[in-house]
Design an enzyme around this catalytic site. Structure first.
Site, PDB file in Angstrom:
ATOM      1  N   LYS A  36       0.825  -1.213   0.000  1.00  0.00           N
ATOM      2  CA  LYS A  36       0.000   0.000   0.000  1.00  0.00           C
ATOM      3  C   LYS A  36       0.856   1.257   0.000  1.00  0.00           C
ATOM      4  O   LYS A  36       0.450   2.286  -0.547  1.00  0.00           O
ATOM      5  CB  LYS A  36      -0.957   0.006   1.197  1.00  0.00           C
ATOM      6  CG  LYS A  36      -2.382  -0.326   0.832  1.00  0.00           C
ATOM      7  CD  LYS A  36      -2.718  -1.779   0.753  1.00  0.00           C
ATOM      8  CE  LYS A  36      -2.399  -2.472  -0.537  1.00  0.00           C
ATOM      9  NZ  LYS A  36      -2.584  -3.936  -0.432  1.00  0.00           N
ATOM     10  N   THR A  95       1.274 -19.228  12.483  1.00  0.00           N
ATOM     11  CA  THR A  95       2.416 -19.261  11.561  1.00  0.00           C
ATOM     12  C   THR A  95       2.081 -18.746  10.161  1.00  0.00           C
ATOM     13  O   THR A  95       2.935 -18.779   9.274  1.00  0.00           O
ATOM     14  CB  THR A  95       2.984 -20.688  11.482  1.00  0.00           C
ATOM     15  OG1 THR A  95       1.892 -21.607  11.463  1.00  0.00           O
ATOM     16  CG2 THR A  95       3.854 -21.001  12.684  1.00  0.00           C
ATOM     17  N   SER A 152       0.971 -17.789   6.365  1.00  0.00           N
ATOM     18  CA  SER A 152       0.914 -18.432   5.050  1.00  0.00           C
ATOM     19  C   SER A 152       2.106 -17.944   4.223  1.00  0.00           C
ATOM     20  O   SER A 152       2.804 -17.018   4.609  1.00  0.00           O
ATOM     21  CB  SER A 152      -0.387 -18.044   4.342  1.00  0.00           C
ATOM     22  OG  SER A 152      -0.432 -16.640   4.170  1.00  0.00           O
ATOM     23  N   GLY A 196      -5.958 -12.823  -9.056  1.00  0.00           N
ATOM     24  CA  GLY A 196      -6.566 -12.604  -7.736  1.00  0.00           C
ATOM     25  C   GLY A 196      -6.217 -11.206  -7.254  1.00  0.00           C
ATOM     26  O   GLY A 196      -5.661 -10.396  -8.004  1.00  0.00           O
ATOM     27  N   TYR A 197      -6.502 -10.929  -5.974  1.00  0.00           N
ATOM     28  CA  TYR A 197      -6.329  -9.532  -5.542  1.00  0.00           C
ATOM     29  C   TYR A 197      -4.869  -9.086  -5.563  1.00  0.00           C
ATOM     30  O   TYR A 197      -4.574  -7.944  -5.907  1.00  0.00           O
ATOM     31  CB  TYR A 197      -7.012  -9.292  -4.187  1.00  0.00           C
ATOM     32  CG  TYR A 197      -6.287  -9.804  -2.978  1.00  0.00           C
ATOM     33  CD1 TYR A 197      -5.482  -8.977  -2.217  1.00  0.00           C
ATOM     34  CD2 TYR A 197      -6.400 -11.127  -2.575  1.00  0.00           C
ATOM     35  CE1 TYR A 197      -4.810  -9.451  -1.115  1.00  0.00           C
ATOM     36  CE2 TYR A 197      -5.734 -11.610  -1.473  1.00  0.00           C
ATOM     37  CZ  TYR A 197      -4.936 -10.769  -0.752  1.00  0.00           C
ATOM     38  OH  TYR A 197      -4.256 -11.237   0.342  1.00  0.00           O
ATOM     39  N   ILE A 198      -3.937  -9.991  -5.261  1.00  0.00           N
ATOM     40  CA  ILE A 198      -2.521  -9.584  -5.282  1.00  0.00           C
ATOM     41  C   ILE A 198      -2.085  -9.288  -6.726  1.00  0.00           C
ATOM     42  O   ILE A 198      -1.396  -8.307  -7.001  1.00  0.00           O
ATOM     43  CB  ILE A 198      -1.625 -10.653  -4.617  1.00  0.00           C
ATOM     44  CG1 ILE A 198      -1.999 -10.784  -3.139  1.00  0.00           C
ATOM     45  CG2 ILE A 198      -0.139 -10.298  -4.769  1.00  0.00           C
ATOM     46  CD1 ILE A 198      -1.270 -11.887  -2.383  1.00  0.00           C
ATOM     47  N   GLY A 207      -1.953 -17.136  -5.209  1.00  0.00           N
ATOM     48  CA  GLY A 207      -2.540 -17.475  -3.918  1.00  0.00           C
ATOM     49  C   GLY A 207      -1.498 -17.790  -2.861  1.00  0.00           C
ATOM     50  O   GLY A 207      -0.292 -17.733  -3.112  1.00  0.00           O
ATOM     51  N   HIS A 236     -21.504  15.052   4.956  1.00  0.00           N
ATOM     52  CA  HIS A 236     -21.530  15.614   3.614  1.00  0.00           C
ATOM     53  C   HIS A 236     -20.293  16.497   3.468  1.00  0.00           C
ATOM     54  O   HIS A 236     -19.923  17.172   4.424  1.00  0.00           O
ATOM     55  CB  HIS A 236     -22.803  16.461   3.450  1.00  0.00           C
ATOM     56  CG  HIS A 236     -22.913  17.125   2.114  1.00  0.00           C
ATOM     57  ND1 HIS A 236     -23.202  16.430   0.974  1.00  0.00           N
ATOM     58  CD2 HIS A 236     -22.759  18.432   1.758  1.00  0.00           C
ATOM     59  CE1 HIS A 236     -23.231  17.279  -0.047  1.00  0.00           C
ATOM     60  NE2 HIS A 236     -22.968  18.494   0.397  1.00  0.00           N
TER      61      HIS A 236
HETATM   62  P1  ADP Z   1      -1.095 -13.932  10.137  1.00  0.00           P
HETATM   63  O1  ADP Z   1      -1.737 -12.756   9.449  1.00  0.00           O
HETATM   64  O2  ADP Z   1      -1.968 -15.125  10.173  1.00  0.00           O
HETATM   65  O3  ADP Z   1      -0.487 -13.570  11.459  1.00  0.00           O
HETATM   66  P2  ADP Z   1       1.527 -13.748   8.833  1.00  0.00           P
HETATM   67  O4  ADP Z   1       2.041 -14.553   7.674  1.00  0.00           O
HETATM   68  O5  ADP Z   1       1.465 -12.282   8.676  1.00  0.00           O
HETATM   69  O6  ADP Z   1       0.139 -14.405   9.190  1.00  0.00           O
HETATM   70  O7  ADP Z   1       2.442 -14.021  10.122  1.00  0.00           O
HETATM   71  C1  ADP Z   1       2.894 -15.290  10.451  1.00  0.00           C
HETATM   72  C2  ADP Z   1       4.241 -15.178  11.147  1.00  0.00           C
HETATM   73  O8  ADP Z   1       4.618 -16.470  11.604  1.00  0.00           O
HETATM   74  C3  ADP Z   1       5.378 -14.690  10.268  1.00  0.00           C
HETATM   75  O9  ADP Z   1       5.964 -13.543  10.856  1.00  0.00           O
HETATM   76  C4  ADP Z   1       6.383 -15.866  10.254  1.00  0.00           C
HETATM   77  O10 ADP Z   1       7.730 -15.422  10.301  1.00  0.00           O
HETATM   78  C5  ADP Z   1       6.012 -16.597  11.531  1.00  0.00           C
HETATM   79  N1  ADP Z   1       6.387 -18.023  11.535  1.00  0.00           N
HETATM   80  C6  ADP Z   1       6.178 -18.948  10.567  1.00  0.00           C
HETATM   81  N2  ADP Z   1       6.668 -20.153  10.945  1.00  0.00           N
HETATM   82  C7  ADP Z   1       7.196 -19.980  12.192  1.00  0.00           C
HETATM   83  C8  ADP Z   1       7.849 -20.848  13.138  1.00  0.00           C
HETATM   84  N3  ADP Z   1       8.052 -22.152  12.911  1.00  0.00           N
HETATM   85  N4  ADP Z   1       8.248 -20.310  14.314  1.00  0.00           N
HETATM   86  C9  ADP Z   1       8.025 -19.007  14.600  1.00  0.00           C
HETATM   87  N5  ADP Z   1       7.425 -18.158  13.763  1.00  0.00           N
HETATM   88  C10 ADP Z   1       7.005 -18.631  12.571  1.00  0.00           C
END
Ligand code: ADP
Length: 474
Positions: free
Chosen positions: A56, A154, A156, A194-196, A283, A458
């Site tokens: 953004k 954790t 995606s 998709g949106y991205i 995705g 308004h």
């Molecule tokens: P959400 O919006 O669901 O919180 P994000 O992808 O923004 O998802 O955040 C997930 C976080 O989890 C990331 O900062 C990533 O570094 C962290 N993460 C992923 N796997 C591990 C792990 N095994 N141990 C610690 N942190 C993790």
């Protein structure tokens, strides 16, 4: 390396994104001992590292550049003059501003952590037993942590098509990470509408690129409200080349360019496009911590933990809010789920709070912007006997006229008998703002009368919500 047992905590949280840290702060404020681990070493997860926030920041800069050049509000500075910067320098200036925004938020989060009682460890966690984690820090130290409750947050990661050359494509990571230094792509090929994909295409187009989007299905934004998707497709005409029904089969290098091959879903003919950057926007998939098998948490067919409305998994001590459960991969949804988890852990595992996914708004930061919440018109017709629609066109709106952005609409769907709001779709300037009061209305079960009887300011487009609701009361 020897693992050192350092702690037994009430709650361990794996991941410090939108799904992790709100629960951590809430639980710690209530006196629970909380340990949270994330290899990023700070809060914000992927949203801040390479997602919503940096994209953004780049998008707003691209929009203001476009508006200054072409917008009617720029008349005061005379006709558009020559650009002071070329596309490449402009892109790098924008990336550095994006970095500054990310840095500002990281500093803010560092202070929030310092002021909280949360034990934060910079490191990746893995599950080693039913009630035990190991966290490996950057320094290579391994700490053992026992817990009563576990929050798996954790998130995606971008998914890559299983095609030859997939590794040649960039993802949001290369585009938006802190310190991103990708050369400005003049002819980007974006895989996925998709949106991205559509957000990236419009950002790059505003900055002077000629993007191509290759989308497998026959509409942009698959699964989205058809009218909104068609509206976007119309508005992109002449700006972004759209290839719908295009199944990408491979990517190859050709000098400094890339050839992206695809098969038409309509007639199976093979075709290709050439570009100077390929972006994979197909995705995101859930990321699970290593050792999750120790927890007897059931996974669905996407390998996401199954959860109930309290965001609890099939293991009563384990919760899985946010992207990792695959229900709605949006930061604001993750934050709400995180709070639901905190409330339920504080209630001793009872169902003190429940997540309502239907009231989570969805926004698409293209130009024009799109937003929706609740049921689409097609779904409303399936689920309710009689549906009435209140609509409002931007051509009659004062703010849209002031801005010279009169292409857009707002559509509210109500149950004909109760007049209760069922859903809303918005296309055009301010859409992402306008959806917030509608999400509130939906969450609270408000009807058309409630939306008609409050006076929104308004000259702002929110007046259109009043007007659309009044329409169905006459
Ligand atoms: P959400 O919006 O669901 O919180 P994000 O992808 O923004 O998802 O955040 C997930 C976080 O989890 C990331 O900062 C990533 O570094 C962290 N993460 C992923 N796997 C591990 C792990 N095994 N141990 C610690 N942190 C993790």
């Amino acid at each position: 390396m020897m693992a050192v047992m350092t702690k037994l905590v009430d709650v361990a949280i794996i991941g410090a994104g939108g799904a992790g840290y709100p629960a951590a702060f809430r639980l710690a404020a209530a006196g629970r001992e909380v340990l949270m681990a994330d290899p990023i070493g700070n809060l914000g997860g992927d949203c801040l590292a390479e997602g919503c926030v940096p994209s953004k920041a780049v998008r707003e800069a691209a929009l203001s550049y476009q508006r200054a050049r072409r917008g009617p509000l720029a008349d005061i500075s005379g006709p558009p003059g020559p650009d002071l910067l070329d596309a490449t320098s402009r892109w790098h200036t924008i990336l550095r501003r994006k970095d500054a925004v990310q840095q500002m938020r990281y500093d803010q989060h560092r202070n929030e952590l310092k002021e909280s009682a949360v034990h934060f460890v910079a490191g990746g966690a893995r599950v080693v037993d039913e009630n035990e984690l190991e966290v490996e820090t950057d320094a290579g130290e391994v700490r053992r942590v026992g817990f009563h409750s576990l929050v798996i947050a954790t998130g995606s990661a971008p998914s890559r098509l299983p095609i030859p050359g997939a590794e040649l494509a960039a993802t949001s990571h290369e585009l938006f990470r802190l310190g991103a230094d990708l050369v400005f792509p003049h002819r980007p090929v974006i895989i996925g509408g998709g949106y991205i994909g559509v957000e990236t295409a419009t950002i790059l187009e505003h900055l002077g690129a000629a993007p191509v989007i290759l989308e497998l299905t026959d509409q942009l934004l698959p699964g989205f409200d058809r009218d909104l998707a068609d509206f976007l497709a119309r508005s992109l005409r002449g700006r972004v080349r759209l290839e719908l029904g295009a199944a990408v089969t491979g990517i190859e290098r050709s000098g400094t360019d890339f050839v992206v091959r695809y098969r038409s879903a309509h007639d199976s003919t093979e075709d290709s496009v050439v570009g100077d950057l390929v972006v994979m926007a197909t995705g995101r998939v859930p990321v699970l911590p290593d050792g999750i098998e120790h927890l007897t948490v059931k996974l669905d067919h996407h390998r996401a933990p199954l959860i109930d409305a309290t965001i609890r998994t099939t293991n009563p001590s384990v919760w899985a809010p946010g992207d990792v459960n695959g229900k709605s991969m949006l930061f604001h949804s993750a934050v709400r789920q995180s709070i639901v988890v905190a409330h339920n852990i504080l209630a001793g595992g009872a169902s003190a709070d429940r997540m309502d996914f239907t009231a989570v708004p969805f926004t698409v930061f293209t130009d024009p912007e799109l937003a929706s919440v609740g049921l689409t018109e097609a779904k409303a017709a399936e689920q309710h006997r009689d549906v009435v629609v209140g609509s409002y066109d931007y051509t009659v709106d004062a703010r849209a006229q002031i801005l010279g952005e009169t292409i857009g609409y707002l559509k509210l769907l109500f149950d004909a008998h109760s007049a209760r709001l069922l859903g809303a779709q918005i296309a055009g300037v301010d859409a992402a703002h306008l959806v917030a009061p509608l999400a509130l209305a939906l969450n609270e079960g408000l009807d058309a009368r409630a939306l008609a009887e409050v006076a929104f300011p308004h000259p702002m487009i929110s007046e259109g919500i009043n007007a659309a609701a009044r329409q169905i009361l006459v």
